[in-house]
Design a protein around this motif. Structure first.
Motif, PDB file in Angstrom:
ATOM      1  N   LYS A   1       0.679  -1.218  -0.106  1.00 21.51           N
ATOM      2  CA  LYS A   1      -0.233  -0.072   0.162  1.00 21.51           C
ATOM      3  C   LYS A   1       0.930   1.237  -0.072  1.00 21.51           C
ATOM      4  CE  LYS A   1      -2.163  -1.420   3.829  1.00 21.51           C
ATOM      5  NZ  LYS A   1      -2.984  -1.316   5.051  1.00 21.51           N
ATOM      6  N   VAL A   2       0.316   2.289  -0.661  1.00 23.09           N
ATOM      7  CA  VAL A   2       1.344   3.567  -0.684  1.00 23.09           C
ATOM      8  C   VAL A   2       0.190   4.610  -0.525  1.00 23.09           C
ATOM      9  CG1 VAL A   2       2.810   2.793  -2.256  1.00 23.09           C
ATOM     10  CG2 VAL A   2       0.857   3.857  -3.155  1.00 23.09           C
ATOM     11  N   ASN A   3       0.750   5.537   0.128  1.00 24.68           N
ATOM     12  CA  ASN A   3       0.025   6.929   0.319  1.00 24.68           C
ATOM     13  C   ASN A   3       0.568   7.819  -0.607  1.00 24.68           C
ATOM     14  OD1 ASN A   3      -1.710   6.475   2.489  1.00 24.68           O
ATOM     15  ND2 ASN A   3      -0.451   7.093   4.005  1.00 24.68           N
ATOM     16  N   ILE A   4      -0.491   8.442  -1.282  1.00 24.08           N
ATOM     17  CA  ILE A   4      -0.004   9.417  -2.493  1.00 24.08           C
ATOM     18  C   ILE A   4      -0.666  10.879  -2.184  1.00 24.08           C
ATOM     19  CG2 ILE A   4       0.227  10.051  -4.975  1.00 24.08           C
ATOM     20  CD1 ILE A   4      -0.071   7.025  -5.572  1.00 24.08           C
ATOM     21  N   ARG A   5       0.152  11.844  -2.202  1.00 30.36           N
ATOM     22  CA  ARG A   5      -0.317  13.191  -1.985  1.00 30.36           C
ATOM     23  C   ARG A   5       0.000  14.037  -3.238  1.00 30.36           C
ATOM     24  NH1 ARG A   5      -1.509  15.055   3.309  1.00 30.36           N
ATOM     25  NH2 ARG A   5      -0.596  17.349   2.870  1.00 30.36           N
ATOM     26  N   CYS A   6      -0.767  14.739  -3.846  1.00 31.93           N
ATOM     27  CA  CYS A   6      -0.681  15.322  -5.290  1.00 31.93           C
ATOM     28  C   CYS A   6      -0.989  16.694  -5.140  1.00 31.93           C
ATOM     29  CB  CYS A   6      -1.782  14.762  -6.353  1.00 31.93           C
ATOM     30  SG  CYS A   6      -1.337  13.001  -6.510  1.00 31.93           S
ATOM     31  N   TYR A   7      -0.177  17.691  -5.583  1.00 31.90           N
ATOM     32  CA  TYR A   7      -0.020  19.099  -5.601  1.00 31.90           C
ATOM     33  C   TYR A   7       0.103  19.487  -7.169  1.00 31.90           C
ATOM     34  CZ  TYR A   7       1.102  18.343  -0.578  1.00 31.90           C
ATOM     35  OH  TYR A   7       1.498  18.037   0.670  1.00 31.90           O
ATOM     36  N   ASP A   8      -0.345  20.879  -7.168  1.00 30.14           N
ATOM     37  CA  ASP A   8      -0.226  21.897  -8.435  1.00 30.14           C
ATOM     38  C   ASP A   8       0.310  23.056  -7.965  1.00 30.14           C
ATOM     39  OD1 ASP A   8      -0.704  19.669 -10.380  1.00 30.14           O
ATOM     40  OD2 ASP A   8      -2.933  20.088  -9.873  1.00 30.14           O
ATOM     41  N   LYS A   9       1.215  23.502  -8.667  1.00 26.73           N
ATOM     42  CA  LYS A   9       1.581  24.968  -8.628  1.00 26.73           C
ATOM     43  C   LYS A   9       0.581  25.763  -9.126  1.00 26.73           C
ATOM     44  CE  LYS A   9       6.443  23.650  -9.403  1.00 26.73           C
ATOM     45  NZ  LYS A   9       7.544  23.969 -10.434  1.00 26.73           N
ATOM     46  N   LEU A  10       0.501  26.949  -8.526  1.00 23.12           N
ATOM     47  CA  LEU A  10      -0.639  27.894  -8.778  1.00 23.12           C
ATOM     48  C   LEU A  10       0.131  28.926  -9.839  1.00 23.12           C
ATOM     49  CD1 LEU A  10      -2.284  28.629  -5.525  1.00 23.12           C
ATOM     50  CD2 LEU A  10      -3.365  27.417  -7.569  1.00 23.12           C
ATOM     51  N   ASP A  11      -0.429  29.663 -10.517  1.00 27.42           N
ATOM     52  CA  ASP A  11       0.098  30.632 -11.430  1.00 27.42           C
ATOM     53  C   ASP A  11       0.634  31.787 -10.760  1.00 27.42           C
ATOM     54  OD1 ASP A  11      -1.115  29.414 -13.781  1.00 27.42           O
ATOM     55  OD2 ASP A  11      -2.715  30.734 -13.781  1.00 27.42           O
TER      56      ASP A  11
ATOM     57  N   SER B   1      -5.278  13.385  -2.032  1.00 30.79           N
ATOM     58  CA  SER B   1      -4.448  12.661  -1.100  1.00 30.79           C
ATOM     59  C   SER B   1      -5.310  11.342  -0.593  1.00 30.79           C
ATOM     60  CB  SER B   1      -4.294  13.365   0.373  1.00 30.79           C
ATOM     61  OG  SER B   1      -3.353  12.610   1.266  1.00 30.79           O
ATOM     62  N   GLY B   2      -4.484  10.255  -0.791  1.00 29.23           N
ATOM     63  CA  GLY B   2      -5.367   8.796  -0.794  1.00 29.23           C
ATOM     64  C   GLY B   2      -4.264   7.727  -0.570  1.00 29.23           C
ATOM     65  N   GLN B   3      -4.821   6.699  -0.183  1.00 29.12           N
ATOM     66  CA  GLN B   3      -4.068   5.444  -0.137  1.00 29.12           C
ATOM     67  C   GLN B   3      -4.485   4.537  -1.396  1.00 29.12           C
ATOM     68  OE1 GLN B   3      -4.294   1.795   3.062  1.00 29.12           O
ATOM     69  NE2 GLN B   3      -2.998   3.769   3.863  1.00 29.12           N
ATOM     70  N   PHE B   4      -3.624   3.764  -1.822  1.00 27.71           N
ATOM     71  CA  PHE B   4      -3.664   2.868  -3.008  1.00 27.71           C
ATOM     72  C   PHE B   4      -3.211   1.661  -2.782  1.00 27.71           C
ATOM     73  CE2 PHE B   4      -4.008   7.168  -4.685  1.00 27.71           C
ATOM     74  CZ  PHE B   4      -4.761   7.005  -5.763  1.00 27.71           C
ATOM     75  N   SER B   5      -3.838   0.503  -3.017  1.00 31.91           N
ATOM     76  CA  SER B   5      -3.187  -0.868  -3.167  1.00 31.91           C
ATOM     77  C   SER B   5      -3.481  -1.411  -4.474  1.00 31.91           C
ATOM     78  CB  SER B   5      -4.082  -1.473  -2.062  1.00 31.91           C
ATOM     79  OG  SER B   5      -5.354  -1.874  -2.484  1.00 31.91           O
ATOM     80  N   ASP B   6      -3.225  -2.777  -4.229  1.00 29.51           N
ATOM     81  CA  ASP B   6      -3.283  -3.391  -5.840  1.00 29.51           C
ATOM     82  C   ASP B   6      -4.672  -3.816  -6.136  1.00 29.51           C
ATOM     83  OD1 ASP B   6      -3.928  -5.259  -3.651  1.00 29.51           O
ATOM     84  OD2 ASP B   6      -3.335  -7.039  -4.719  1.00 29.51           O
ATOM     85  N   GLN B   7      -5.495  -3.373  -5.357  1.00 29.95           N
ATOM     86  CA  GLN B   7      -6.932  -3.632  -5.681  1.00 29.95           C
ATOM     87  C   GLN B   7      -7.570  -2.012  -6.328  1.00 29.95           C
ATOM     88  OE1 GLN B   7      -8.636  -6.404  -5.435  1.00 29.95           O
ATOM     89  NE2 GLN B   7      -6.357  -7.405  -5.181  1.00 29.95           N
ATOM     90  N   SER B   8      -6.656  -1.061  -6.159  1.00 34.33           N
ATOM     91  CA  SER B   8      -6.982   0.387  -6.494  1.00 34.33           C
ATOM     92  C   SER B   8      -6.856   0.234  -7.980  1.00 34.33           C
ATOM     93  CB  SER B   8      -6.446   1.210  -5.604  1.00 34.33           C
ATOM     94  OG  SER B   8      -6.440   1.202  -4.497  1.00 34.33           O
ATOM     95  N   GLY B   9      -7.539   1.297  -8.574  1.00 37.60           N
ATOM     96  CA  GLY B   9      -7.226   1.664 -10.096  1.00 37.60           C
ATOM     97  C   GLY B   9      -5.732   2.541 -10.078  1.00 37.60           C
ATOM     98  N   PRO B  10      -5.516   2.988 -11.276  1.00 39.05           N
ATOM     99  CA  PRO B  10      -4.296   3.543 -11.293  1.00 39.05           C
ATOM    100  C   PRO B  10      -4.507   5.124 -10.983  1.00 39.05           C
ATOM    101  CG  PRO B  10      -5.058   3.399 -13.516  1.00 39.05           C
ATOM    102  CD  PRO B  10      -6.133   2.462 -12.632  1.00 39.05           C
ATOM    103  N   CYS B  11      -3.403   5.808 -10.269  1.00 37.91           N
ATOM    104  CA  CYS B  11      -3.521   7.154 -10.151  1.00 37.91           C
ATOM    105  C   CYS B  11      -2.708   7.835 -11.245  1.00 37.91           C
ATOM    106  CB  CYS B  11      -2.333   7.313  -8.825  1.00 37.91           C
ATOM    107  SG  CYS B  11      -2.218   9.121  -8.264  1.00 37.91           S
ATOM    108  N   ILE B  12      -3.414   8.841 -11.582  1.00 37.30           N
ATOM    109  CA  ILE B  12      -3.257   9.475 -12.851  1.00 37.30           C
ATOM    110  C   ILE B  12      -2.888  11.013 -12.816  1.00 37.30           C
ATOM    111  CG2 ILE B  12      -4.259  10.354 -14.974  1.00 37.30           C
ATOM    112  CD1 ILE B  12      -6.132   7.948 -14.810  1.00 37.30           C
ATOM    113  N   LEU B  13      -1.845  11.360 -13.508  1.00 39.41           N
ATOM    114  CA  LEU B  13      -1.232  12.906 -13.368  1.00 39.41           C
ATOM    115  C   LEU B  13      -1.199  13.395 -14.709  1.00 39.41           C
ATOM    116  CD1 LEU B  13       2.101  13.152 -14.220  1.00 39.41           C
ATOM    117  CD2 LEU B  13       2.311  11.887 -12.217  1.00 39.41           C
ATOM    118  N   THR B  14      -1.317  14.651 -14.747  1.00 38.76           N
ATOM    119  CA  THR B  14      -1.360  15.378 -16.188  1.00 38.76           C
ATOM    120  C   THR B  14      -0.294  16.579 -15.906  1.00 38.76           C
ATOM    121  OG1 THR B  14      -3.089  16.901 -15.980  1.00 38.76           O
ATOM    122  CG2 THR B  14      -3.518  14.658 -16.328  1.00 38.76           C
TER     123      THR B  14
END
Length: 250
Positions: free
Chosen positions: A114-124, A157-170
């Motif tokens: 399991k992993v915890n993933i926290r995603c951010y974006d820079k503001l203009d 921010s969330g926890q992902f396991s092998d049962q989770s779908g993919p985490c997507i970034l753009t």
């Protein structure tokens, strides 16, 4: 026994990643295209056994040996001008520090653990503009660090396991993330499109969260925070190990 010529799932993923990201505009991955949907479906089905990877067996090592063992290793599967694909393996308690993916799309699928993933974006910059007197950090910034500070928002921010779908970034959303192994070792399949390439402006930069700004972003309504660009943390480095799974060609 007859030979099994069935195409492996990881080969299907590689082929679909190529057609998904070939000539892909920066925002296309966020538009739920048919090709992206097919890639997400394939990724959702992949398991550690498909790549012949498994959690490491517990091995007793001394503290001096432990300091020489990389906290994270990488299995290279394939790379083209369009995308790269490989497996990151995190030791128990290991983290991949907050980092960015300039102009890149990405998909991450946990294979075990399991992993915890926290995603951010820079503001203009215009949206985050404040005078130095309004930026009060504890501890205070050093004089040369002022230009390396950017306002950002915590997107998810969330926890992902092998049962989770993919985490997507753009390139435009969830582009910065930090990844922590939870309750033991973890591994995930990682696709980046296009690959990192410092010569073409796609170098990896690391960041430190200074503190929350204490208000919501006018752009998104999400919590604002301040990020400081830093060198690669001294306690993080990535080793390499052979990929044991089915051969992939693109």
């Amino acid at each position: 026994m007859p030979r099994n010529n069935k195409t492996s799932l990881i080969q299907k993923i590689a082929s679909q990643a190529y057609v998904t990201f070939q000539n892909c505009p920066t925002s296309a991955i966020g538009d739920k295209t048919e090709r992206q949907a097919e890639l997400v479906t394939l990724l959702s089905d992949i398991r550690a056994a498909d790549l012949r990877v498994a959690p490491p067996k517990k091995v007793s090592i001394s503290s001096s040996q432990s300091s020489a063992v990389p906290p994270v290793t990488y299995m290279h599967i394939c790379e083209t001008d369009v995308f790269s694909m490989g497996v990151f393996l995190l030791k128990s308690g290991a983290s991949i520090p907050l980092h960015d993916h300039p102009g890149m799309n990405g998909m991450l699928k946990v294979l075990y653990g399991k992993v915890n993933i926290r995603c951010y974006d820079k503001l203009d910059k215009s949206a985050g503009a404040e005078s130095d007197t309004e930026r009060r950090f504890d501890p205070p910034l050093l004089p040369f660090q002022g230009d390396d500070v950017r306002k950002a928002v915590l997107r998810s921010s969330g926890q992902f396991s092998d049962q989770s779908g993919p985490c997507i970034l753009t390139p435009l959303k969830d582009n910065l993330h930090e990844i922590d192994a939870v309750d033991g070792p973890a591994a995930f399949l990682d696709i980046l499109a296009p690959p990192y390439d410092p010569d073409n402006g796609r170098d990896c930069h690391y960041y430190k969260v200074l503190q929350t700004a204490g208000k919501k972003s006018e752009q998104s309504g999400e919590d604002e925070t301040w990020l400081l660009e830093i060198p690669q943390p001294e306690d993080f480095w990535c080793g390499g190990e052979p990929y044991p799974g089915p051969e992939v060609s693109v």
